[in-house]
Design a protein around this motif. Sequence first.
Motif, short mmCIF file in Angstrom:
data_model
loop_
_atom_site.label_atom_id
_atom_site.label_comp_id
_atom_site.label_asym_id
_atom_site.label_seq_id
_atom_site.Cartn_x
_atom_site.Cartn_y
_atom_site.Cartn_z
N HIS A 122 -2.38 12.46 18.42
CA HIS A 122 -3.15 12.50 17.17
C HIS A 122 -2.39 11.77 16.05
N ILE A 123 -1.11 12.07 15.96
CA ILE A 123 -0.28 11.45 14.90
C ILE A 123 -0.24 9.94 15.10
N LYS A 124 0.04 9.54 16.34
CA LYS A 124 0.21 8.11 16.62
C LYS A 124 -1.08 7.33 16.43
N THR A 125 -2.21 7.88 16.91
CA THR A 125 -3.45 7.08 16.91
C THR A 125 -4.29 7.24 15.64
N ARG A 126 -4.19 8.38 14.95
CA ARG A 126 -5.08 8.62 13.81
C ARG A 126 -4.35 8.89 12.50
N ILE A 127 -3.45 9.88 12.53
CA ILE A 127 -2.87 10.35 11.25
C ILE A 127 -1.98 9.29 10.61
N GLU A 128 -1.00 8.81 11.36
CA GLU A 128 -0.06 7.84 10.76
C GLU A 128 -0.74 6.55 10.33
N PRO A 129 -1.64 5.97 11.16
CA PRO A 129 -2.30 4.74 10.70
C PRO A 129 -3.09 4.96 9.40
N ALA A 130 -3.77 6.13 9.29
CA ALA A 130 -4.55 6.39 8.07
C ALA A 130 -3.62 6.52 6.86
N LEU A 131 -2.56 7.30 7.00
CA LEU A 131 -1.64 7.49 5.87
C LEU A 131 -1.00 6.17 5.46
N ARG A 132 -0.64 5.36 6.46
CA ARG A 132 0.00 4.06 6.16
C ARG A 132 -0.96 3.14 5.43
N ALA A 133 -2.28 3.28 5.73
CA ALA A 133 -3.28 2.44 5.06
C ALA A 133 -3.63 2.97 3.67
N GLY A 134 -2.96 4.04 3.25
CA GLY A 134 -3.19 4.60 1.90
C GLY A 134 -4.30 5.63 1.86
N ARG A 135 -4.87 5.98 3.03
CA ARG A 135 -5.94 6.98 3.06
C ARG A 135 -5.34 8.38 3.05
N TRP A 136 -6.09 9.33 2.51
CA TRP A 136 -5.66 10.73 2.59
C TRP A 136 -6.14 11.28 3.94
N VAL A 137 -5.40 12.23 4.44
CA VAL A 137 -5.80 12.90 5.69
C VAL A 137 -5.96 14.39 5.42
N VAL A 138 -7.14 14.92 5.77
CA VAL A 138 -7.37 16.36 5.69
C VAL A 138 -7.49 16.87 7.12
N CYS A 139 -6.57 17.72 7.52
CA CYS A 139 -6.54 18.17 8.91
C CYS A 139 -6.78 19.68 9.01
N THR A 166 0.85 -1.19 0.00
CA THR A 166 0.00 0.00 0.00
C THR A 166 0.88 1.24 0.00
N THR A 167 0.48 2.25 -0.80
CA THR A 167 1.26 3.48 -0.83
C THR A 167 0.66 4.47 0.14
N ARG A 168 1.52 5.23 0.77
CA ARG A 168 1.10 6.23 1.76
C ARG A 168 0.13 7.23 1.13
N GLY A 169 -0.91 7.62 1.90
CA GLY A 169 -1.86 8.62 1.42
C GLY A 169 -1.28 10.02 1.49
N GLY A 184 -13.41 9.56 -5.58
CA GLY A 184 -13.03 8.22 -5.15
C GLY A 184 -11.91 8.17 -4.14
N VAL A 185 -11.63 9.31 -3.49
CA VAL A 185 -10.54 9.32 -2.50
C VAL A 185 -11.10 8.88 -1.15
N ASP A 186 -10.40 7.92 -0.53
CA ASP A 186 -10.77 7.47 0.81
C ASP A 186 -10.00 8.36 1.79
N LEU A 187 -10.74 9.10 2.64
CA LEU A 187 -10.01 10.05 3.47
C LEU A 187 -10.50 10.12 4.91
N LEU A 188 -9.59 10.60 5.75
CA LEU A 188 -9.90 10.89 7.15
C LEU A 188 -9.90 12.41 7.29
N VAL A 189 -10.99 12.95 7.85
CA VAL A 189 -11.04 14.39 8.12
C VAL A 189 -10.91 14.57 9.62
N THR A 190 -9.98 15.39 10.02
CA THR A 190 -9.71 15.52 11.45
C THR A 190 -9.30 16.95 11.78
#
Length: 217
Positions: free
Chosen positions: A79-96, A2-5, A33-39
């Motif tokens: 925030h980075i440890k529990t939400r941002i990094e896991p999402a990016l590693r799973a290939g999701r985009w993060v909008v913060c 998986t590529t980083r988001g 079609g972007v899978d993303l986390l908004v935080t």
Amino acid sequence: MTTRGLFITVEGGEGVGKSTNITFLEQHLRQRGVDLLVTREPGGSKLGEALRQLLLDITDEAVDPMAELLMMFAARAQHIKTRIEPALRAGRWVVCDRFTDATYAYQCGGRGLARDAVATLETLVQGQLRPDCTVLLDAPVSTGMARATKRGELDRFEQEEMAFFERVRATYLDLAERSSGRFRVIDASQPLAAVQQQLGKVCNELTNCWRVRHPLP
Ligand code: Z5A
């Protein structure tokens, strides 16, 4: 593999329209079609949201700027440890909604803390993690304040004087000039439709770059 988001942050002073435009950004990207986390920051995790409450609440004890800075980074570390990094590693985009540029703008520009102190914490807490793209919504302080005050009660930051917010704005603009490759500055004093037209262009630019880097199989 998986590529980083992509990691996108949205910044700006009081009432420039971050929340409003993040909703637009989210819809626009999901439609593509972007899978993303908004935080958001401060916040985003259970501990971060508890710290946010402490940071925004008005108390009878003045908050020391260094204590404020350390609380911002404590919330960010979690925030980075529990939400941002896991999402990016799973290939999701993060909008913060806000990130470390806000710390430079508010704690350095606004409160007068040294940039070196923030840079040291940035490296310690974030390692290599930096936003891929930062949208800066820029508007005169009076415009943002007029919009923010319409919402009702002001939090601890919103009660600062105009000069504080002028320094915050100047610091954001300076950051954008220093890192012009990462920042996209949008004039947020325009009518919402014009702001969102420009934001749509930024989304298209990001999704097109992404597709070139990650073509569909
Ligand atoms: N902070 C910090 O000091 N250091 C840090 O490291 C971090 C944060 C991360 C909380 O942030 C505080 O934390 C913040 C800095 C500090 N200081 N304050 N205050 P926050 O992001 O949660 O809070 P905020 O800046 O106060 O956001 P906001 O007031 O919610 O504003 P906004 O999200 O940018 O605006 P909005 O709610 O989308 O829009 C405001 C109103 O304007 C609303 O009625 C909209 O419909 C209207 N609007 C929006 N755009 C337009 C246009 N273009 N035309 C007309 N009307 C518009």
